[in-house]
Design a protein around this motif. Structure first.
Motif, PDB file in Angstrom:
ATOM      1  N   GLY A 202      93.757  21.594  52.351  1.00 23.01           N
ATOM      2  CA  GLY A 202      93.401  22.626  53.337  1.00 23.01           C
ATOM      3  C   GLY A 202      91.938  22.542  53.752  1.00 23.01           C
ATOM      4  N   VAL A 203      91.044  22.368  52.785  1.00 20.44           N
ATOM      5  CA  VAL A 203      89.616  22.247  53.094  1.00 20.44           C
ATOM      6  C   VAL A 203      89.356  20.938  53.825  1.00 20.44           C
ATOM      7  N   SER A 204      89.954  19.853  53.340  1.00 22.62           N
ATOM      8  CA  SER A 204      89.762  18.551  53.984  1.00 22.62           C
ATOM      9  C   SER A 204      90.255  18.574  55.427  1.00 22.62           C
ATOM     10  N   GLU A 205      91.388  19.223  55.649  1.00 23.08           N
ATOM     11  CA  GLU A 205      91.937  19.336  56.995  1.00 23.08           C
ATOM     12  C   GLU A 205      90.978  20.105  57.899  1.00 23.08           C
ATOM     13  N   PHE A 206      90.441  21.215  57.387  1.00 25.75           N
ATOM     14  CA  PHE A 206      89.516  22.038  58.158  1.00 25.75           C
ATOM     15  C   PHE A 206      88.256  21.252  58.516  1.00 25.75           C
ATOM     16  N   LEU A 207      87.697  20.535  57.547  1.00 23.40           N
ATOM     17  CA  LEU A 207      86.453  19.799  57.771  1.00 23.40           C
ATOM     18  C   LEU A 207      86.656  18.481  58.514  1.00 23.40           C
ATOM     19  N   GLY A 208      87.875  17.942  58.452  1.00 24.73           N
ATOM     20  CA  GLY A 208      88.142  16.656  59.072  1.00 24.73           C
ATOM     21  C   GLY A 208      87.851  15.488  58.142  1.00 24.73           C
ATOM     22  N   HIS A 209      87.527  15.803  56.897  1.00 15.92           N
ATOM     23  CA  HIS A 209      87.280  14.784  55.865  1.00 15.92           C
ATOM     24  C   HIS A 209      87.259  15.486  54.508  1.00 15.92           C
ATOM     25  N   THR A 210      87.385  14.702  53.450  1.00 19.53           N
ATOM     26  CA  THR A 210      87.272  15.264  52.106  1.00 19.53           C
ATOM     27  C   THR A 210      85.784  15.317  51.753  1.00 19.53           C
ATOM     28  N   PRO A 211      85.275  16.504  51.450  1.00 23.87           N
ATOM     29  CA  PRO A 211      83.847  16.612  51.168  1.00 23.87           C
ATOM     30  C   PRO A 211      83.464  15.932  49.853  1.00 23.87           C
ATOM     31  N   VAL A 212      82.225  15.462  49.810  1.00 25.02           N
ATOM     32  CA  VAL A 212      81.669  14.907  48.582  1.00 25.02           C
ATOM     33  C   VAL A 212      81.229  16.100  47.726  1.00 25.02           C
ATOM     34  N   ILE A 213      81.747  16.156  46.510  1.00 25.51           N
ATOM     35  CA  ILE A 213      81.395  17.249  45.603  1.00 25.51           C
ATOM     36  C   ILE A 213      80.722  16.644  44.382  1.00 25.51           C
ATOM     37  N   ASP A 214      79.455  16.989  44.186  1.00 24.54           N
ATOM     38  CA  ASP A 214      78.715  16.510  43.017  1.00 24.54           C
ATOM     39  C   ASP A 214      77.697  17.573  42.605  1.00 24.54           C
ATOM     40  N   ASP A 215      76.827  17.256  41.657  1.00 25.71           N
ATOM     41  CA  ASP A 215      75.846  18.233  41.156  1.00 25.71           C
ATOM     42  C   ASP A 215      74.979  18.840  42.250  1.00 25.71           C
ATOM     43  N   GLU A 216      74.709  18.066  43.298  1.00 23.34           N
ATOM     44  CA  GLU A 216      73.792  18.515  44.351  1.00 23.34           C
ATOM     45  C   GLU A 216      74.489  19.194  45.530  1.00 23.34           C
ATOM     46  N   THR A 217      75.809  19.260  45.514  1.00 28.43           N
ATOM     47  CA  THR A 217      76.540  19.911  46.600  1.00 28.43           C
ATOM     48  C   THR A 217      76.099  21.364  46.688  1.00 28.43           C
ATOM     49  N   LEU A 218      75.737  21.804  47.903  1.00 30.58           N
ATOM     50  CA  LEU A 218      75.254  23.175  48.075  1.00 30.58           C
ATOM     51  C   LEU A 218      76.413  24.153  48.255  1.00 30.58           C
ATOM     52  N   VAL A 219      76.317  25.259  47.510  1.00 28.66           N
ATOM     53  CA  VAL A 219      77.301  26.330  47.611  1.00 28.66           C
ATOM     54  C   VAL A 219      76.584  27.639  47.925  1.00 28.66           C
ATOM     55  N   VAL A 220      77.313  28.546  48.532  1.00 31.70           N
ATOM     56  CA  VAL A 220      76.817  29.879  48.830  1.00 31.70           C
ATOM     57  C   VAL A 220      77.371  30.789  47.730  1.00 31.70           C
ATOM     58  N   ALA A 221      76.481  31.240  46.856  1.00 37.36           N
ATOM     59  CA  ALA A 221      76.878  32.072  45.712  1.00 37.36           C
ATOM     60  C   ALA A 221      76.535  33.521  46.032  1.00 37.36           C
ATOM     61  N   GLU A 222      77.566  34.358  46.112  1.00 40.19           N
ATOM     62  CA  GLU A 222      77.380  35.767  46.486  1.00 40.19           C
ATOM     63  C   GLU A 222      77.805  36.686  45.351  1.00 40.19           C
ATOM     64  N   ARG A 223      77.051  37.753  45.210  1.00 40.94           N
ATOM     65  CA  ARG A 223      77.475  38.868  44.353  1.00 40.94           C
ATOM     66  C   ARG A 223      77.673  40.061  45.280  1.00 40.94           C
ATOM     67  N   PHE A 224      78.655  40.881  44.940  1.00 43.55           N
ATOM     68  CA  PHE A 224      78.977  42.010  45.806  1.00 43.55           C
ATOM     69  C   PHE A 224      79.423  43.197  44.976  1.00 43.55           C
ATOM     70  N   ARG A 225      79.517  44.333  45.657  1.00 42.32           N
ATOM     71  CA  ARG A 225      80.083  45.526  45.032  1.00 42.32           C
ATOM     72  C   ARG A 225      81.139  46.093  45.971  1.00 42.32           C
ATOM     73  N   VAL A 226      82.109  46.780  45.402  1.00 39.50           N
ATOM     74  CA  VAL A 226      83.148  47.423  46.207  1.00 39.50           C
ATOM     75  C   VAL A 226      82.558  48.684  46.808  1.00 39.50           C
ATOM     76  N   VAL A 227      82.738  48.841  48.119  1.00 37.70           N
ATOM     77  CA  VAL A 227      82.275  50.027  48.820  1.00 37.70           C
ATOM     78  C   VAL A 227      83.421  51.020  48.955  1.00 37.70           C
ATOM     79  N   GLU A 228      84.568  50.512  49.401  1.00 38.08           N
ATOM     80  CA  GLU A 228      85.742  51.377  49.496  1.00 38.08           C
ATOM     81  C   GLU A 228      87.013  50.550  49.522  1.00 38.08           C
ATOM     82  N   PRO A 229      87.941  50.889  48.658  1.00 39.99           N
ATOM     83  CA  PRO A 229      89.260  50.263  48.781  1.00 39.99           C
ATOM     84  C   PRO A 229      89.900  50.782  50.069  1.00 39.99           C
ATOM     85  N   ASP A 230      90.590  49.924  50.782  1.00 39.73           N
ATOM     86  CA  ASP A 230      91.155  50.307  52.065  1.00 39.73           C
ATOM     87  C   ASP A 230      92.610  50.757  51.986  1.00 39.73           C
ATOM     88  N   ALA A 231      93.331  50.295  50.974  1.00 38.10           N
ATOM     89  CA  ALA A 231      94.737  50.676  50.853  1.00 38.10           C
ATOM     90  C   ALA A 231      94.826  51.941  50.007  1.00 38.10           C
TER      91      ALA A 231
END
Length: 149
Positions: free
Chosen positions: A109-138
């Motif tokens: 799925g990711v490879s299809e979206f990007l058009g190639h298989t990404p190189v994943i190694d120690d230096e691959t950049l990721v977006v690391a997020e922390r969050f809190r719940v504000v309101e459940p919607d259901a």
């Protein structure tokens, strides 16, 4: 829930997304990680502290509103055990977290979206997020946010 919030979809629709939404609602999941290359390819701005998102379930319905409390772009090797556990997927340490994320980032799925298989190694950049719940919607899953975050 305000309808003008940007939406957030975890993984791909199906069991993996549903488990993630359940983990957020239960308070087990307070962090998430995205591949920077996906944001860049999609032309999406990175999330910022204080930004709120409506997290969608597999049917595309709003399930919970979250607020970003921290965002970092870091090499994969910098994800530690604490962050890995905050992902709420049952990872006991960063090694388990990394194995699961490498598998997902290299998925068809990711490879299809990007058009190639990404190189994943120690230096691959990721977006690391922390969050809190504000309101459940259901209404049937409404509960207060976990104060421990």
């Amino acid at each position: 829930m305000p309808h003008d919030l940007p939406t957030l979809e975890l993984a791909f629709p199906g069991p993996e997304r549903d488990r993630g939404v359940t983990a957020i609602l239960s308070g087990r999941k307070t962090a998430l990680t995205g591949l920077l290359e996906i944001y860049e390819h999609a032309g999406e701005a990175l999330p910022v502290t204080g930004q709120r998102f409506s997290v969608l379930d597999s049917a595309g319905r709003p399930a919970v509103t979250i607020e970003v409390v921290d965002v970092r772009v870091v090499p994969l090797k910098e994800i530690d055990d604490d962050f890995a556990r905050a992902e709420g997927r049952g990872y006991s340490d960063a090694a388990q977290w990394r194995a699961a994320h490498e598998e997902f980032f290299r998925s068809s799925g990711v490879s299809e979206f990007l058009g190639h298989t990404p190189v994943i190694d120690d230096e691959t950049l990721v977006v690391a997020e922390r969050f809190r719940v504000v309101e459940p919607d259901a209404p049937d899953t409404a509960r207060p946010a976990d104060p421990a975050g």
